[in-house]
Write an enzyme that holds these catalytic residues in place. Structure first.
Site, PDB file in Angstrom:
ATOM      1  N   THR A 163      -1.406   7.620  -4.225  1.00 32.00           N
ATOM      2  CA  THR A 163      -1.968   6.631  -5.159  1.00 32.00           C
ATOM      3  C   THR A 163      -2.670   7.319  -6.332  1.00 32.00           C
ATOM      4  O   THR A 163      -3.347   8.340  -6.144  1.00 32.00           O
ATOM      5  CB  THR A 163      -2.986   5.742  -4.403  1.00 32.00           C
ATOM      6  OG1 THR A 163      -2.330   5.157  -3.281  1.00 32.00           O
ATOM      7  CG2 THR A 163      -3.529   4.628  -5.296  1.00 32.00           C
ATOM      8  N   GLU A 370      -4.395   4.502   4.848  1.00 31.23           N
ATOM      9  CA  GLU A 370      -5.652   5.095   5.345  1.00 31.23           C
ATOM     10  C   GLU A 370      -5.789   4.899   6.858  1.00 31.23           C
ATOM     11  O   GLU A 370      -6.862   4.594   7.374  1.00 31.23           O
ATOM     12  CB  GLU A 370      -6.861   4.565   4.573  1.00 31.23           C
ATOM     13  CG  GLU A 370      -6.759   4.950   3.100  1.00 31.23           C
ATOM     14  CD  GLU A 370      -8.055   4.940   2.331  1.00 31.23           C
ATOM     15  OE1 GLU A 370      -9.115   5.171   2.925  1.00 31.23           O
ATOM     16  OE2 GLU A 370      -7.990   4.711   1.118  1.00 31.23           O
TER      17      GLU A 370
END
Ligand SMILES: Cc1cc2nc3c(=O)[nH]c(=O)nc-3n(C[C@H](O)[C@H](O)[C@H](O)COP(=O)(O)OP(=O)(O)OC[C@H]3O[C@@H](n4cnc5c(N)ncnc54)[C@H](O)[C@@H]3O)c2cc1C
Length: 386
Positions: A163, A370
């Protein structure tokens, strides 16, 4: 800071922050969210607005250009942004929690002075490169290597799904790489790679199911040379340090997820009071009202879970299990609420210009990024003694 857990009332400065970000989300983010989603374009003007508000500096001390706030303040901002646009929220989350935070937590003074003022101002973004094509959950299986040569690290390998790694304002990528072997085990370290550096390439962006306005690329490293001083933290501590960053990040993802879950509730309440079928508002049917009530209960429970984890973290107590619980419960609440909200909206819920349709596509990754739900369950089981 934790008193509000007993009363359910946020202290004034947190309330004020949440309101400011809520107003920004409604007036600046929401009007362009569908356009950026449809065009898969990075929302530079929105990011500049968040930078002007100091959001990228929220949990950092003023000496590094930060706002002197804390991690809970970041979470509140993410919750408000997550209600209207998960792409914008994850851009902030990744920029702060994955981008700048490793430098703040593990950098030496020179590294902090060099990077933090740029990153906390939001004028530059850093990315966090852990996941590789061969696997993200098993981060210890890292194949990217870095060897020392004449005072430089020479990095070779690739990273996947990273990201904020290819925007026009990306100035730094932090990567994990194998730097040797200790007792027969891979020694994994973390290295700062400024952007641009010869041999480093952000490959073309992915075509994703959701988070379309968030920037995600595969990265390749082909004899990338950076000075030896770019080692971040202790040599061989890269894996452990990244786990600490992920523990915190889970609270932030939980907050973003709560935003998505609550955003679905808010949209449904409005819609159920307007939309008519069989001569009355659809919200007058208990089937719809109960569905929305269940969504509200999920959002509320998930919020309590992330407040709880944040309170533990800020008071310096162990928070790994609570962060995992918050991340799991909140991401599931977001996905469940997005599915229910789409149902409440009927056919319109399947049209991309509606917020609930975006939440339907965007929320799935909350259960994956995550640390997947399975990873959270592993952590919770381990902490429970299994
Ligand atoms: C849009 C997006 C943005 C991302 N941003 C970043 C970023 O900025 N930086 C970064 O480093 N990564 C990033 N990621 C990667 C993300 O963190 C990984 O995709 C995630 O950790 C899962 O890894 P994986 O995709 O390799 O799946 P795998 O590890 O291959 O897992 C596949 C499945 O197997 C399950 N599984 C694996 N091992 C076990 C086990 N022992 N027990 C039970 N189940 C198991 C997993 O839960 C999952 O369901 C991003 C991903 C996406 C899609």
């Amino acid at each position: 800071m934790t008193d509000f857990l007993a009363t359910g009332m946020l202290p004034d400065h947190y309330e004020q922050l949440a309101k400011t970000v809520r107003d920004f989300a409604q007036s600046v983010v929401a009007p362009v969210a569908a356009k950026h989603d449809a065009e898969h374009s990075f929302p530079y003007e929105v990011v500049a607005g968040m930078a002007d508000m100091g959001l990228f500096g929220l949990p950092f001390p003023e000496e590094y250009g930060g706002m002197g706030g804390d991690y809970f303040a970041l979470c509140l901002a993410l919750e408000e942004l997550g209600k209207v646009d998960q792409s914008v929220a994850i851009t902030l989350e990744a920029g702060v929690s994955l981008g700048a935070m490793p430098v703040y937590r593990f950098g030496n003074e020179a590294q902090k002075q060099e990077w933090l003022p740029q990153l906390t101002s939001g004028r530059a973004l850093a990315a966090f490169g852990l996941t590789e094509p061969g696997g993200g959950t098993d981060a210890g299986a890292t194949k990217t290597t870095a060897r020392l040569d004449d005072g430089h690290w020479v990095i070779n390998g690739s990273k996947q799904f990273i990201t904020n790694s290819g925007t026009g304002i990306t100035k730094l990528v932090t990567v994990t790489a194998v730097t040797g072997e200790t007792d027969g085990k891979k020694e994994i370290s973390t290295i700062l790679v400024p952007v641009p550096t010869p041999g480093f390439t952000a490959e073309p962006a992915y075509n994703k199911v959701g988070w379309n306005a968030s920037d995600t690329h595969p990265l390749s490293f082909d004899d990338v040379r950076v000075p030896q001083e770019n080692l971040l933290g202790e040599r061989g501590r890269g894996y452990a340090n990244f786990l600490r960053i992920l523990d915190e990040g889970r609270i932030a993802i939980a907050a973003l997820s709560v935003g998505a879950a609550q955003g679905c509730v808010d949209e449904c309440v409005k819609y159920a009071k307007e939309r008519e079928a069989f001569g009355r508002k659809i919200g007058e049917n208990q089937a719809i009202a109960f569905k929305i009530a269940r969504m509200e209960a999920r959002a509320h429970t998930a919020r309590t879970a992330y407040y709880d984890a944040a309170a533990l973290m800020l008071s310096g107590k162990p928070f790994k299990k609570h962060a995992a619980i918050a991340k799991m419960v909140a991401s599931e609440a977001a996905m469940d609420n997005a599915r229910d909200a789409t149902q409440v909206f009927g056919g319109y819920g399947f049209m991309n210009e509606f917020v609930v349709a975006r939440h339907y596509r965007d929320s799935k990754i909350l259960e994956i990024g995550e640390g997947t739900t399975e990873v959270q369950l592993m952590l919770i089981a381990r902490e429970a003694g299994l």
